[in-house]
Motif scaffolding. Structure first.
Motif, mmCIF file in Angstrom:
data_model
loop_
_atom_site.group_PDB
_atom_site.id
_atom_site.type_symbol
_atom_site.label_atom_id
_atom_site.label_comp_id
_atom_site.label_asym_id
_atom_site.label_seq_id
_atom_site.Cartn_x
_atom_site.Cartn_y
_atom_site.Cartn_z
ATOM 1 N N GLU A 116 0.839 -1.184 0.000
ATOM 2 C CA GLU A 116 0.000 0.000 0.000
ATOM 3 C C GLU A 116 0.884 1.246 0.000
ATOM 4 O OE1 GLU A 116 -4.096 0.761 2.219
ATOM 5 O OE2 GLU A 116 -2.394 0.821 3.576
ATOM 6 N N VAL A 117 0.483 2.224 -0.769
ATOM 7 C CA VAL A 117 1.225 3.476 -0.875
ATOM 8 C C VAL A 117 0.304 4.613 -0.448
ATOM 9 C CG1 VAL A 117 2.393 5.052 -2.469
ATOM 10 C CG2 VAL A 117 2.617 2.584 -2.768
ATOM 11 N N THR A 118 0.843 5.525 0.393
ATOM 12 C CA THR A 118 0.103 6.701 0.816
ATOM 13 C C THR A 118 0.800 7.931 0.247
ATOM 14 O OG1 THR A 118 -0.460 5.591 2.882
ATOM 15 C CG2 THR A 118 -0.817 7.957 2.792
ATOM 16 N N PRO A 119 0.177 8.593 -0.743
ATOM 17 C CA PRO A 119 0.810 9.785 -1.314
ATOM 18 C C PRO A 119 0.684 10.977 -0.372
ATOM 19 C CG PRO A 119 -1.282 9.356 -2.380
ATOM 20 C CD PRO A 119 -1.055 8.235 -1.407
ATOM 21 N N GLY A 120 1.472 11.982 -0.629
ATOM 22 C CA GLY A 120 1.425 13.210 0.170
ATOM 23 C C GLY A 120 2.681 13.367 0.995
ATOM 24 N N ALA A 121 2.721 14.424 1.782
ATOM 25 C CA ALA A 121 3.861 14.699 2.644
ATOM 26 C C ALA A 121 3.928 13.663 3.767
ATOM 27 C CB ALA A 121 3.741 16.103 3.229
ATOM 28 N N VAL A 122 5.120 13.383 4.249
ATOM 29 C CA VAL A 122 5.312 12.376 5.286
ATOM 30 C C VAL A 122 4.544 12.734 6.554
ATOM 31 C CG1 VAL A 122 7.024 11.252 6.749
ATOM 32 C CG2 VAL A 122 7.565 11.734 4.371
ATOM 33 N N LEU A 123 4.576 13.995 6.949
ATOM 34 C CA LEU A 123 3.899 14.422 8.160
ATOM 35 C C LEU A 123 2.424 14.766 7.943
ATOM 36 C CD1 LEU A 123 6.723 16.629 9.676
ATOM 37 C CD2 LEU A 123 6.106 14.280 10.274
ATOM 38 N N ARG A 124 2.020 14.806 6.699
ATOM 39 C CA ARG A 124 0.616 15.108 6.405
ATOM 40 C C ARG A 124 0.142 14.253 5.220
ATOM 41 N NH1 ARG A 124 -1.988 20.989 5.066
ATOM 42 N NH2 ARG A 124 -4.122 20.305 5.309
ATOM 43 N N PRO A 125 -0.026 12.939 5.452
ATOM 44 C CA PRO A 125 -0.457 12.067 4.351
ATOM 45 C C PRO A 125 -1.912 12.308 3.977
ATOM 46 C CG PRO A 125 -0.378 10.847 6.396
ATOM 47 C CD PRO A 125 0.168 12.219 6.694
#
Length: 185
Positions: free
Chosen positions: A64-73
């Motif tokens: 599974e991949v979660t796009p976005g910034a590391v601290l704000r997925p």
């Protein structure tokens, strides 16, 4: 290239009734197409012969991949991807992206509505690989190598994923469970 030759539509049952049509690549046709179009791929597949008695080993990976910034997925855009390769290609080839065949991608929010979730999607991908939908690896597929046509036989041998992917795919508790894994049992 994604065309009608490699396209496959799987029907995943939904929790509230009905079904979801999921477009993936037909595993056998996709491997045949990649081998036909790439001289480097033809050389890789010619290195080790296969037969019904000594088939190649399929590696199926999903994560599974979660796009976005590391601290704000951005969790609504999470997706799960399925890839396959073969153990006989060797560790040097398996380190390269172009030796992994992407089969399908599905958003997690959509998959949460499917009866069985990840394990249902995994079951359908394995079925497409090994049991039905035209050519499959268990019965053998024809590859057009430089030396001439040859058959490739393969069986599912390695299930690759991180702890979360494996526990969701196998519908088991994972690291916090009290029982050992199916392999250790």
């Amino acid at each position: 290239e994604y065309d009608d030759e490699v396209a496959l539509q799987l029907k995943l049952p939904l929790v509230k009734g009905g079904e979801l049509l999921w477009d993936i690549c037909r595993p056998s046709a996709f491997v045949q197409q990649c081998v036909r179009k790439s001289a480097a791929m033809r050389r890789l597949f010619a290195r080790a012969p296969s037969s019904p008695v000594s088939p190649w080993d399929i590696i199926l990976a999903h994560d599974e991949v979660t796009p976005g910034a590391v601290l704000r997925p951005y969790n609504k855009r999470k997706f799960l991807s399925f890839y396959m390769s073969f153990l006989q290609l060797g560790h040097h080839a398996l380190r390269k992206d172009n030796c992994w065949f992407p089969l399908g991608i599905i958003r997690t929010v959509v998959l949460d509505k499917v009866e069985g979730g990840v394990s249902s999607a995994l079951r359908m991908v394995l079925r497409a690989m090994l049991l039905d939908y035209g050519g499959n690896f268990k019965q053998g597929i024809m590859l057009d190598l430089d030396e001439g046509p040859t058959m490739l036989f393969a069986v599912f041998r390695v299930h690759l994923g991180d702890e979360q992917a494996l526990s969701r795919g196998l519908s088991c508790k994972g690291a916090s469970g009290m029982r050992c894994c199916p392999e250790c049992a």
